[in-house]
Design a protein around this motif. Structure first.
Motif, PDB file in Angstrom:
ATOM      1  N   PRO A  94      30.159  27.434  27.807  1.00 12.20           N
ATOM      2  CA  PRO A  94      30.578  26.554  28.357  1.00 12.20           C
ATOM      3  C   PRO A  94      32.441  27.561  27.942  1.00 12.20           C
ATOM      4  O   PRO A  94      32.138  28.634  28.643  1.00 12.20           O
ATOM      5  CB  PRO A  94      30.602  26.591  26.276  1.00 12.20           C
ATOM      6  N   GLU A  95      33.050  26.686  28.779  1.00  9.90           N
ATOM      7  CA  GLU A  95      34.856  27.765  28.618  1.00  9.90           C
ATOM      8  C   GLU A  95      35.624  26.562  27.544  1.00  9.90           C
ATOM      9  O   GLU A  95      35.077  25.685  27.659  1.00  9.90           O
ATOM     10  CB  GLU A  95      34.718  27.306  30.485  1.00  9.90           C
ATOM     11  N   LEU A  96      36.313  27.624  27.959  1.00 10.39           N
ATOM     12  CA  LEU A  96      37.235  27.085  25.700  1.00 10.39           C
ATOM     13  C   LEU A  96      38.723  26.838  26.930  1.00 10.39           C
ATOM     14  O   LEU A  96      38.965  27.884  27.287  1.00 10.39           O
ATOM     15  CB  LEU A  96      37.266  27.601  25.096  1.00 10.39           C
ATOM     16  N   GLY A 115      34.706  29.831  19.655  1.00  8.40           N
ATOM     17  CA  GLY A 115      33.950  30.864  19.985  1.00  8.40           C
ATOM     18  C   GLY A 115      32.862  31.395  18.803  1.00  8.40           C
ATOM     19  O   GLY A 115      31.875  31.372  18.991  1.00  8.40           O
ATOM     20  N   GLN A 116      33.274  31.271  17.624  1.00 11.23           N
ATOM     21  CA  GLN A 116      32.207  31.371  15.886  1.00 11.23           C
ATOM     22  C   GLN A 116      31.387  30.439  16.432  1.00 11.23           C
ATOM     23  O   GLN A 116      29.894  30.487  16.233  1.00 11.23           O
ATOM     24  CB  GLN A 116      33.200  31.294  14.898  1.00 11.23           C
ATOM     25  N   GLN A 117      31.784  28.590  17.370  1.00  7.39           N
ATOM     26  CA  GLN A 117      30.052  27.774  17.056  1.00  7.39           C
ATOM     27  C   GLN A 117      29.479  28.836  18.069  1.00  7.39           C
ATOM     28  O   GLN A 117      28.543  28.142  17.932  1.00  7.39           O
ATOM     29  CB  GLN A 117      31.089  26.807  17.211  1.00  7.39           C
ATOM     30  N   ALA A 118      29.970  29.689  19.047  1.00  7.25           N
ATOM     31  CA  ALA A 118      28.724  29.620  20.383  1.00  7.25           C
ATOM     32  C   ALA A 118      28.334  30.349  19.891  1.00  7.25           C
ATOM     33  O   ALA A 118      27.303  31.104  20.593  1.00  7.25           O
ATOM     34  CB  ALA A 118      30.091  29.324  21.084  1.00  7.25           C
ATOM     35  N   ALA A 119      28.840  31.845  19.213  1.00  5.08           N
ATOM     36  CA  ALA A 119      27.785  32.747  19.288  1.00  5.08           C
ATOM     37  C   ALA A 119      27.282  32.559  18.462  1.00  5.08           C
ATOM     38  O   ALA A 119      25.667  33.276  18.064  1.00  5.08           O
ATOM     39  CB  ALA A 119      28.973  33.568  18.310  1.00  5.08           C
ATOM     40  N   ALA A 120      27.040  31.653  17.818  1.00  2.20           N
ATOM     41  CA  ALA A 120      25.668  31.128  16.015  1.00  2.20           C
ATOM     42  C   ALA A 120      24.720  30.298  17.600  1.00  2.20           C
ATOM     43  O   ALA A 120      23.803  30.619  16.835  1.00  2.20           O
ATOM     44  CB  ALA A 120      26.444  29.792  15.650  1.00  2.20           C
ATOM     45  N   GLY A 121      24.609  29.874  18.664  1.00  2.00           N
ATOM     46  CA  GLY A 121      23.937  29.288  19.427  1.00  2.00           C
ATOM     47  C   GLY A 121      23.520  30.364  20.589  1.00  2.00           C
ATOM     48  O   GLY A 121      22.718  30.284  21.375  1.00  2.00           O
ATOM     49  N   GLY A 122      24.052  31.407  20.236  1.00  2.00           N
ATOM     50  CA  GLY A 122      23.803  32.866  21.670  1.00  2.00           C
ATOM     51  C   GLY A 122      24.389  32.769  22.564  1.00  2.00           C
ATOM     52  O   GLY A 122      24.180  33.087  23.348  1.00  2.00           O
ATOM     53  N   ALA A 123      25.653  32.129  22.733  1.00  2.00           N
ATOM     54  CA  ALA A 123      26.243  31.554  23.314  1.00  2.00           C
ATOM     55  C   ALA A 123      27.757  32.259  24.071  1.00  2.00           C
ATOM     56  O   ALA A 123      27.941  32.936  22.603  1.00  2.00           O
ATOM     57  CB  ALA A 123      26.721  30.054  24.110  1.00  2.00           C
ATOM     58  N   GLN A 124      28.075  32.764  24.799  1.00  2.00           N
ATOM     59  CA  GLN A 124      29.544  33.749  25.009  1.00  2.00           C
ATOM     60  C   GLN A 124      30.622  32.783  25.043  1.00  2.00           C
ATOM     61  O   GLN A 124      30.502  31.451  26.636  1.00  2.00           O
ATOM     62  CB  GLN A 124      29.878  35.125  25.734  1.00  2.00           C
ATOM     63  N   VAL A 125      32.253  32.504  24.850  1.00  2.34           N
ATOM     64  CA  VAL A 125      32.935  31.321  25.490  1.00  2.34           C
ATOM     65  C   VAL A 125      33.745  32.327  26.296  1.00  2.34           C
ATOM     66  O   VAL A 125      34.559  33.034  25.765  1.00  2.34           O
ATOM     67  CB  VAL A 125      33.491  30.518  24.432  1.00  2.34           C
ATOM     68  N   LYS A 126      33.947  31.505  27.636  1.00  3.24           N
ATOM     69  CA  LYS A 126      35.101  31.934  28.715  1.00  3.24           C
ATOM     70  C   LYS A 126      36.588  31.483  28.335  1.00  3.24           C
ATOM     71  O   LYS A 126      36.309  29.841  28.272  1.00  3.24           O
ATOM     72  CB  LYS A 126      34.944  31.924  29.766  1.00  3.24           C
ATOM     73  N   THR A 127      37.514  32.123  27.893  1.00  5.35           N
ATOM     74  CA  THR A 127      39.034  31.094  27.217  1.00  5.35           C
ATOM     75  C   THR A 127      39.636  31.166  28.525  1.00  5.35           C
ATOM     76  O   THR A 127      39.684  32.715  29.638  1.00  5.35           O
ATOM     77  CB  THR A 127      39.557  31.941  26.105  1.00  5.35           C
ATOM     78  N   VAL A 128      40.073  30.316  28.884  1.00  2.18           N
ATOM     79  CA  VAL A 128      41.341  30.095  30.057  1.00  2.18           C
ATOM     80  C   VAL A 128      41.928  29.479  29.808  1.00  2.18           C
ATOM     81  O   VAL A 128      42.277  28.685  28.501  1.00  2.18           O
ATOM     82  CB  VAL A 128      41.053  29.812  31.462  1.00  2.18           C
TER      83      VAL A 128
END
Length: 330
Positions: A94-96, A115-128
């Motif tokens: 995912p990218e934000l 970010g918290q939602q992605a972390a709960a699913g074990g993923a990291q979010v790239k922010t642009v």
């Protein structure tokens, strides 16, 4: 009861009431900042996007979801001010997409929530940051702080025109001249010196001047129709409703209702929204707030002219009535 005693009681009662109103007006919205139908985009393959949308809907009432086909469409929507950000599903994760220029507090909240939602699913979010705030003012402090001085300038201009006895065309010209100079001075400080605004310098000066003129015209117009009490009514409307309900420190959708909606119908809120659009988004979504400021200006100046005309008629009628009485006695 002597009049002086009544005056003492009025001061003792009214000052705490005004303090309570001011505290409520400023503290209530500030203490209840949270997303309420905040426009947010979701882009990517339909199945993956639907899953992200379902996860975002867990924040009940927080987001107004808009679906887009791909990242390019989501970026266009952010630049057009249709949404404050977008979650894009990519093969890499995912990218934000955010726009700190639209409100650093909103961008920060989106980073935390997504970010918290992605972390709960074990993923990291790239922010642009698609439309970043100026490097010299990344938190938008200058734009946030500008709301109060502009409000004070507008109130002062309207009050001075009234107290100095200016009427009709002269009052209108004084309001126009003072507001134009305020706009240029404010642009010189915020745009040229502090480098906190982008876009065209004259456009920023025009918005700042129009915002001041809308408030000054409202105060002077109310005073022309209601007398000096109109100054108090106009000042209270601008300071106790317009300024704290403007959403300058966050966004209208981050304020409790109906504060967010009311704020956008008043000059401080409309002026802040218009200034962001002109400075950072090439004028996108500028029509609504521009019309709001224009209507306040037109109605305010119209009230100034009407009040002057009514006073002139009244002044002309009094000598005529006195002449008729003298003739009757004679």
């Amino acid at each position: 009861m002597p009049s002086r005693n009544r005056h003492v009681i009025a001061v003792v009662v009214l000052v705490p009431v005004l303090a309570a109103l001011a505290l409520w007006a400023f503290a209530w919205p500030a203490s209840r900042i949270a997303p309420r139908d905040l426009p947010l985009g979701v882009a990517g393959p339909p199945a993956a996007a639907a899953q992200v949308e379902k996860q975002l809907e867990r924040h009940e009432g927080a987001f107004e979801i808009h679906r887009y086909a791909d990242e390019a469409a989501a970026r266009d929507a952010i630049e057009d001010r249709s949404v404050y950000g977008a979650v894009v599903v990519t093969p890499q994760g995912p990218e934000l997409l955010t726009a700190s220029a639209a409100g650093p507090a909103v961008a920060q909240f989106l980073q935390q929530a997504v970010g918290q939602q992605a972390a709960a699913g074990g993923a990291q979010v790239k922010t642009v940051d698609v439309v970043p705030a100026p490097a010299s003012d990344p938190r938008g402090a200058v734009l946030n702080a500008a709301a109060l001085p502009l409000a004070l300038a507008g109130i002062a201009a309207g009050a001075l025109v009234t107290l100095l006895g200016l009427r009709g065309i002269r009052a209108g010209l004084a309001l126009l001249g003072a507001s134009a100079l305020v706009g240029m001075v404010a642009a010189g400080i915020a745009h040229s010196w502090l480098d906190a605004l982008g876009g065209d310098w004259w456009a920023a000066a025009g918005v700042l001047g129009l915002c001041t003129l809308a408030m000054a015209s409202a105060v002077a117009g109310l005073a022309a129709l209601l007398g000096t009490a109109g100054i108090g009514i106009g000042a209270a409307t601008v300071m106790l409703l317009g300024n704290p309900f403007s959403g300058a420190t966050s966004a209208p959708q981050m304020l409790p209702e109906p504060a967010g909606a009311i704020g956008q119908w008043l000059p401080p809120g409309a002026g802040t929204t218009l200034l962001r659009s002109v400075s950072f988004f090439d004028g996108a979504a500028a029509t609504g707030p521009a019309l709001t400021l224009a209507w306040w200006t037109v109605l305010g100046l119209g009230a100034v002219l009407l009040g002057s005309s009514l006073k002139a008629r009244k002044a002309g009628a009094e000598p005529a009535a006195g002449h008729r009485e003298f003739s009757a006695v004679g």
